[in-house]
Motif scaffolding. Structure first.
Motif, PDB file in Angstrom:
ATOM      1  N   ALA A  46     -14.501 -47.356  33.606  1.00  0.00           N
ATOM      2  CA  ALA A  46     -13.048 -47.195  33.523  1.00  0.00           C
ATOM      3  C   ALA A  46     -12.581 -47.269  32.072  1.00  0.00           C
ATOM      4  CB  ALA A  46     -12.354 -48.271  34.360  1.00  0.00           C
ATOM      5  N   ILE A  47     -13.110 -48.213  31.328  1.00  0.00           N
ATOM      6  CA  ILE A  47     -12.743 -48.344  29.915  1.00  0.00           C
ATOM      7  C   ILE A  47     -13.217 -47.118  29.137  1.00  0.00           C
ATOM      8  CG2 ILE A  47     -13.150 -49.678  27.795  1.00  0.00           C
ATOM      9  CD1 ILE A  47     -11.127 -50.940  29.822  1.00  0.00           C
ATOM     10  N   GLU A  48     -14.430 -46.676  29.412  1.00  0.00           N
ATOM     11  CA  GLU A  48     -14.964 -45.502  28.722  1.00  0.00           C
ATOM     12  C   GLU A  48     -14.088 -44.274  28.959  1.00  0.00           C
ATOM     13  OE1 GLU A  48     -18.825 -42.815  29.374  1.00  0.00           O
ATOM     14  OE2 GLU A  48     -19.289 -44.893  28.836  1.00  0.00           O
ATOM     15  N   ALA A  49     -13.540 -44.138  30.154  1.00  0.00           N
ATOM     16  CA  ALA A  49     -12.679 -42.997  30.467  1.00  0.00           C
ATOM     17  C   ALA A  49     -11.399 -43.005  29.632  1.00  0.00           C
ATOM     18  CB  ALA A  49     -12.337 -43.002  31.953  1.00  0.00           C
ATOM     19  N   MET A  50     -10.913 -44.187  29.271  1.00  0.00           N
ATOM     20  CA  MET A  50      -9.667 -44.297  28.500  1.00  0.00           C
ATOM     21  C   MET A  50      -9.899 -44.390  26.999  1.00  0.00           C
ATOM     22  SD  MET A  50      -7.397 -46.912  30.799  1.00  0.00           S
ATOM     23  CE  MET A  50      -8.651 -47.892  31.642  1.00  0.00           C
ATOM     24  N   GLN A  52     -10.762 -43.486  23.539  1.00  0.00           N
ATOM     25  CA  GLN A  52     -10.875 -42.225  22.797  1.00  0.00           C
ATOM     26  C   GLN A  52     -11.698 -42.345  21.522  1.00  0.00           C
ATOM     27  OE1 GLN A  52      -6.817 -40.988  22.238  1.00  0.00           O
ATOM     28  NE2 GLN A  52      -6.536 -40.556  24.403  1.00  0.00           N
ATOM     29  N   ASP A  53     -11.792 -43.543  20.941  1.00  0.00           N
ATOM     30  CA  ASP A  53     -12.513 -43.658  19.676  1.00  0.00           C
ATOM     31  C   ASP A  53     -13.915 -44.251  19.840  1.00  0.00           C
ATOM     32  OD1 ASP A  53     -12.015 -46.368  20.050  1.00  0.00           O
ATOM     33  OD2 ASP A  53     -10.652 -46.547  18.341  1.00  0.00           O
ATOM     34  N   GLY A  54     -14.303 -44.548  21.073  1.00  0.00           N
ATOM     35  CA  GLY A  54     -15.668 -44.986  21.344  1.00  0.00           C
ATOM     36  C   GLY A  54     -16.003 -46.413  20.956  1.00  0.00           C
ATOM     37  N   ASP A  55     -14.992 -47.257  20.746  1.00  0.00           N
ATOM     38  CA  ASP A  55     -15.279 -48.640  20.348  1.00  0.00           C
ATOM     39  C   ASP A  55     -15.436 -49.592  21.538  1.00  0.00           C
ATOM     40  OD1 ASP A  55     -12.643 -48.922  21.170  1.00  0.00           O
ATOM     41  OD2 ASP A  55     -11.937 -49.829  19.296  1.00  0.00           O
ATOM     42  N   GLY A  56     -15.303 -49.061  22.759  1.00  0.00           N
ATOM     43  CA  GLY A  56     -15.474 -49.885  23.944  1.00  0.00           C
ATOM     44  C   GLY A  56     -14.255 -50.691  24.331  1.00  0.00           C
ATOM     45  N   LEU A  57     -13.143 -50.427  23.664  1.00  0.00           N
ATOM     46  CA  LEU A  57     -11.886 -51.115  23.938  1.00  0.00           C
ATOM     47  C   LEU A  57     -10.768 -50.079  24.046  1.00  0.00           C
ATOM     48  CD1 LEU A  57     -12.361 -53.901  21.265  1.00  0.00           C
ATOM     49  CD2 LEU A  57     -12.555 -54.210  23.744  1.00  0.00           C
ATOM     50  N   GLU A  62      -4.218 -45.349  23.391  1.00  0.00           N
ATOM     51  CA  GLU A  62      -5.223 -44.748  24.281  1.00  0.00           C
ATOM     52  C   GLU A  62      -4.789 -44.886  25.738  1.00  0.00           C
ATOM     53  OE1 GLU A  62      -9.325 -45.370  21.711  1.00  0.00           O
ATOM     54  OE2 GLU A  62      -8.579 -47.045  22.917  1.00  0.00           O
ATOM     55  N   PHE A  63      -4.255 -46.041  26.089  1.00  0.00           N
ATOM     56  CA  PHE A  63      -3.799 -46.289  27.444  1.00  0.00           C
ATOM     57  C   PHE A  63      -2.661 -45.348  27.815  1.00  0.00           C
ATOM     58  CE2 PHE A  63      -1.169 -48.664  30.521  1.00  0.00           C
ATOM     59  CZ  PHE A  63      -2.098 -48.874  31.520  1.00  0.00           C
ATOM     60  N   ILE A  64      -1.676 -45.230  26.932  1.00  0.00           N
ATOM     61  CA  ILE A  64      -0.539 -44.341  27.192  1.00  0.00           C
ATOM     62  C   ILE A  64      -1.015 -42.900  27.318  1.00  0.00           C
ATOM     63  CG2 ILE A  64       1.561 -43.357  26.185  1.00  0.00           C
ATOM     64  CD1 ILE A  64       2.150 -46.187  25.065  1.00  0.00           C
ATOM     65  N   GLY A  65      -1.894 -42.476  26.431  1.00  0.00           N
ATOM     66  CA  GLY A  65      -2.425 -41.119  26.490  1.00  0.00           C
ATOM     67  C   GLY A  65      -3.141 -40.850  27.790  1.00  0.00           C
ATOM     68  N   TYR A  66      -3.977 -41.784  28.209  1.00  0.00           N
ATOM     69  CA  TYR A  66      -4.715 -41.621  29.454  1.00  0.00           C
ATOM     70  C   TYR A  66      -3.766 -41.573  30.640  1.00  0.00           C
ATOM     71  CZ  TYR A  66      -7.941 -42.386  33.285  1.00  0.00           C
ATOM     72  OH  TYR A  66      -8.644 -42.256  34.452  1.00  0.00           O
ATOM     73  N   MET A  67      -2.850 -42.513  30.705  1.00  0.00           N
ATOM     74  CA  MET A  67      -1.928 -42.571  31.827  1.00  0.00           C
ATOM     75  C   MET A  67      -1.042 -41.324  31.886  1.00  0.00           C
ATOM     76  SD  MET A  67      -2.837 -45.233  33.417  1.00  0.00           S
ATOM     77  CE  MET A  67      -1.528 -45.428  34.610  1.00  0.00           C
TER      78      MET A  67
END
Length: 72
Positions: A46-50, A52-57, A62-67
């Motif tokens: 789930a985190i990987e899907a959101m 965008q920069d690959g840092d695991g967080l 990123e959350f707003i963009g995904y949502m």
């Protein structure tokens, strides 16, 4: 579509330690609090899907963009 303040409130709720980032552990903890089962692998996915920069967080942006992209 919800406005950004609704996403910010949701993000703040999930970001249990208020560090401005959502980790897989925070995601899993939320799922468990909501009565859902969530394995470590599911939380990481789930985190990987959101993330965008690959840092695991997941940051607020990123959350707003995904949502925004996954609004039903």
């Amino acid at each position: 579509m919800p406005d950004t303040t609704e996403y910010e409130a949701t993000f703040a709720f999930v970001d249990a330690d208020s560090d401005g980032l959502i980790s897989a552990q925070e995601y899993a903890d939320l799922m468990h609090r909501l009565g859902d089962t969530c394995t470590e692998a599911q939380a990481l996915a789930a985190i990987e899907a959101m993330d965008q920069d690959g840092d695991g967080l997941v940051t607020l942006d990123e959350f707003i963009g995904y949502m925004s992209d996954h609004e039903a």
